[in-house]
Enzyme design. Structure first.
Site, PDB file in Angstrom:
ATOM      1  N   HIS A  28      -1.832  -5.066   1.509  1.00 32.45           N
ATOM      2  CA  HIS A  28      -3.126  -6.309   0.587  1.00 32.45           C
ATOM      3  C   HIS A  28      -3.011  -7.750   0.784  1.00 32.45           C
ATOM      4  O   HIS A  28      -2.427  -7.972   0.086  1.00 32.45           O
ATOM      5  CB  HIS A  28      -4.057  -5.736  -0.320  1.00 32.45           C
ATOM      6  CG  HIS A  28      -5.136  -5.903  -0.809  1.00 32.45           C
ATOM      7  ND1 HIS A  28      -6.340  -6.285  -0.338  1.00 32.45           N
ATOM      8  CD2 HIS A  28      -4.919  -7.208  -1.280  1.00 32.45           C
ATOM      9  CE1 HIS A  28      -7.058  -6.426  -1.443  1.00 32.45           C
ATOM     10  NE2 HIS A  28      -6.011  -7.423  -1.160  1.00 32.45           N
TER      11      HIS A  28
ATOM     12  N   GLU B 282      -9.211 -10.697  -8.067  1.00 28.42           N
ATOM     13  CA  GLU B 282      -8.339  -9.470  -7.729  1.00 28.42           C
ATOM     14  C   GLU B 282      -7.139  -9.302  -8.789  1.00 28.42           C
ATOM     15  O   GLU B 282      -6.778  -8.477  -8.877  1.00 28.42           O
ATOM     16  CB  GLU B 282      -8.388  -9.127  -6.241  1.00 28.42           C
ATOM     17  CG  GLU B 282      -9.169  -8.541  -5.528  1.00 28.42           C
ATOM     18  CD  GLU B 282      -8.597  -8.591  -3.911  1.00 28.42           C
ATOM     19  OE1 GLU B 282      -9.531  -8.968  -3.469  1.00 28.42           O
ATOM     20  OE2 GLU B 282      -7.559  -9.289  -4.079  1.00 28.42           O
TER      21      GLU B 282
ATOM     22  N   TYR C 225     -12.404  -2.337  -3.833  1.00 30.95           N
ATOM     23  CA  TYR C 225     -12.768  -2.123  -2.387  1.00 30.95           C
ATOM     24  C   TYR C 225     -13.845  -2.011  -2.700  1.00 30.95           C
ATOM     25  O   TYR C 225     -14.604  -1.778  -0.968  1.00 30.95           O
ATOM     26  CB  TYR C 225     -11.965  -1.154  -1.395  1.00 30.95           C
ATOM     27  CG  TYR C 225     -10.304  -1.465  -1.011  1.00 30.95           C
ATOM     28  CD1 TYR C 225     -10.408  -2.751  -0.093  1.00 30.95           C
ATOM     29  CD2 TYR C 225      -9.654  -0.610  -1.500  1.00 30.95           C
ATOM     30  CE1 TYR C 225      -9.382  -3.064   0.664  1.00 30.95           C
ATOM     31  CE2 TYR C 225      -8.030  -0.816  -1.706  1.00 30.95           C
ATOM     32  CZ  TYR C 225      -8.265  -2.334  -0.184  1.00 30.95           C
ATOM     33  OH  TYR C 225      -6.600  -2.486  -0.040  1.00 30.95           O
TER      34      TYR C 225
ATOM     35  N   LYS D  53       0.915  -1.432  -0.151  1.00 32.68           N
ATOM     36  CA  LYS D  53       0.027  -0.684  -0.203  1.00 32.68           C
ATOM     37  C   LYS D  53       0.760   1.076  -0.278  1.00 32.68           C
ATOM     38  O   LYS D  53       1.888   1.352   0.007  1.00 32.68           O
ATOM     39  CB  LYS D  53      -0.666   0.061   1.625  1.00 32.68           C
ATOM     40  CG  LYS D  53      -1.842  -1.362   1.257  1.00 32.68           C
ATOM     41  CD  LYS D  53      -2.864  -1.626   2.380  1.00 32.68           C
ATOM     42  CE  LYS D  53      -3.842  -2.277   2.317  1.00 32.68           C
ATOM     43  NZ  LYS D  53      -4.703  -2.037   3.391  1.00 32.68           N
TER      44      LYS D  53
ATOM     45  N   ASN E  12      -1.804  -0.325   7.146  1.00 30.78           N
ATOM     46  CA  ASN E  12      -1.654  -1.357   7.499  1.00 30.78           C
ATOM     47  C   ASN E  12      -0.430  -2.012   6.202  1.00 30.78           C
ATOM     48  O   ASN E  12       0.116  -3.532   6.406  1.00 30.78           O
ATOM     49  CB  ASN E  12      -2.602  -2.306   8.117  1.00 30.78           C
ATOM     50  CG  ASN E  12      -3.307  -2.912   6.440  1.00 30.78           C
ATOM     51  OD1 ASN E  12      -3.058  -2.929   5.801  1.00 30.78           O
ATOM     52  ND2 ASN E  12      -5.030  -3.391   7.044  1.00 30.78           N
TER      53      ASN E  12
HETATM   54  P1  IDP Z   1      -7.709  -7.168   5.143  1.00 29.36           P
HETATM   55  O1  IDP Z   1      -7.205  -6.105   4.670  1.00 29.36           O
HETATM   56  O2  IDP Z   1      -7.032  -7.277   6.849  1.00 29.36           O
HETATM   57  O3  IDP Z   1      -8.316  -8.307   4.484  1.00 29.36           O
HETATM   58  P2  IDP Z   1     -10.420  -5.341   5.696  1.00 29.36           P
HETATM   59  O4  IDP Z   1     -11.373  -5.182   6.780  1.00 29.36           O
HETATM   60  O5  IDP Z   1     -10.895  -5.724   4.350  1.00 29.36           O
HETATM   61  O6  IDP Z   1      -9.463  -6.124   6.124  1.00 29.36           O
HETATM   62  O7  IDP Z   1     -10.693  -4.410   5.153  1.00 29.36           O
HETATM   63  C1  IDP Z   1      -9.775  -3.863   3.978  1.00 29.36           C
HETATM   64  C2  IDP Z   1      -8.773  -2.659   4.747  1.00 29.36           C
HETATM   65  O8  IDP Z   1      -9.643  -1.160   4.980  1.00 29.36           O
HETATM   66  C3  IDP Z   1      -7.577  -2.831   5.301  1.00 29.36           C
HETATM   67  O9  IDP Z   1      -6.703  -3.886   5.427  1.00 29.36           O
HETATM   68  C4  IDP Z   1      -7.773  -1.224   6.419  1.00 29.36           C
HETATM   69  O10 IDP Z   1      -6.664  -0.470   4.924  1.00 29.36           O
HETATM   70  C5  IDP Z   1      -9.058  -1.122   5.810  1.00 29.36           C
HETATM   71  N1  IDP Z   1      -9.885  -0.793   6.644  1.00 29.36           N
HETATM   72  C6  IDP Z   1     -10.331  -1.614   7.933  1.00 29.36           C
HETATM   73  N2  IDP Z   1     -10.853  -1.308   8.982  1.00 29.36           N
HETATM   74  C7  IDP Z   1     -10.318  -0.551   8.603  1.00 29.36           C
HETATM   75  C8  IDP Z   1     -11.140   0.265  10.374  1.00 29.36           C
HETATM   76  O11 IDP Z   1     -11.842  -0.012  11.022  1.00 29.36           O
HETATM   77  N3  IDP Z   1     -10.572   2.120   9.914  1.00 29.36           N
HETATM   78  C9  IDP Z   1      -9.452   2.602   8.872  1.00 29.36           C
HETATM   79  N4  IDP Z   1      -9.476   1.390   8.236  1.00 29.36           N
HETATM   80  C10 IDP Z   1      -9.777   0.346   7.891  1.00 29.36           C
HETATM   81 MG    MG Z   2     -10.428  -8.312   3.488  1.00 27.34          MG
END
Ligand code: IDP
Ligand code: MG
Length: 140
Positions: free
Chosen positions: A115, A126, A49, A9, A112
């Protein structure tokens, strides 16, 4: 053998972590079958997304994901989808296990660093989002 779509990212690219992140995947036995640096438009980030469109973080996430360059790659290996998710760690770096990429490098729950596809169905959507068939070079 299984394939999965990984992105480094904008926070990872910005902090010059491309090599470190790819090394961790390689050290865990995954192989790169396709790789590119690119930048998502806001519209592309929203499309990628789309499953999260009702979530409160959708606008912020798609702003962030289109804020700078990313690296997209297809990784291949046994149980690659699950393996990549384990190596990445929990979505929130604060909750990620020691040694995971998000624990090592993640800034917060949004920024984070990586992905990874969460299921074969997601990977099947994807991978073609970024790569055409002829860009996927099978591991020998
Ligand atoms: P993942 O990437 O671990 O699968 P997902 O729940 O699919 O997590 O969410 C996709 C992306 O959205 C996350 O990697 C993160 O960048 C962002 N995200 C998820 N939950 C939150 C939140 O509560 N606050 C802000 N960003 C979030
Ligand atoms: Mg996810």
């Amino acid at each position: 053998m299984e394939r999965t779509l990984v992105m480094i990212k904008p926070d990872g690219v910005e902090r010059n972590l491309i090599g470190k992140v790819i090394s961790i995947f390689e050290e865990n036995g995954l192989r790169v079958v396709a790789l590119k640096k690119t930048r998502l438009s806001k519209e592309q980030a929203k499309a990628f997304y789309i499953v999260h469109k009702e979530r409160p973080f959708y606008e912020s996430l798609t702003d962030y994901m289109s804020s700078g360059p990313i690296v997209a790659m297809v990784l291949e290996g046994e149980n690659a989808i699950k393996k990549v998710r384990e190596i990445m760690g929990a979505t929130d770096p604060k909750e990620a296990k020691e040694g995971t990429i998000r624990k090592l490098f993640g800034i917060d729950k949004e920024k984070n660093t990586v992905h990874g596809s969460d299921s074969p169905e997601s990977a099947n959507k994807e991978i073609p989002f970024f790569f055409s068939e002829h860009e996927l070079i099978a591991v020998d």
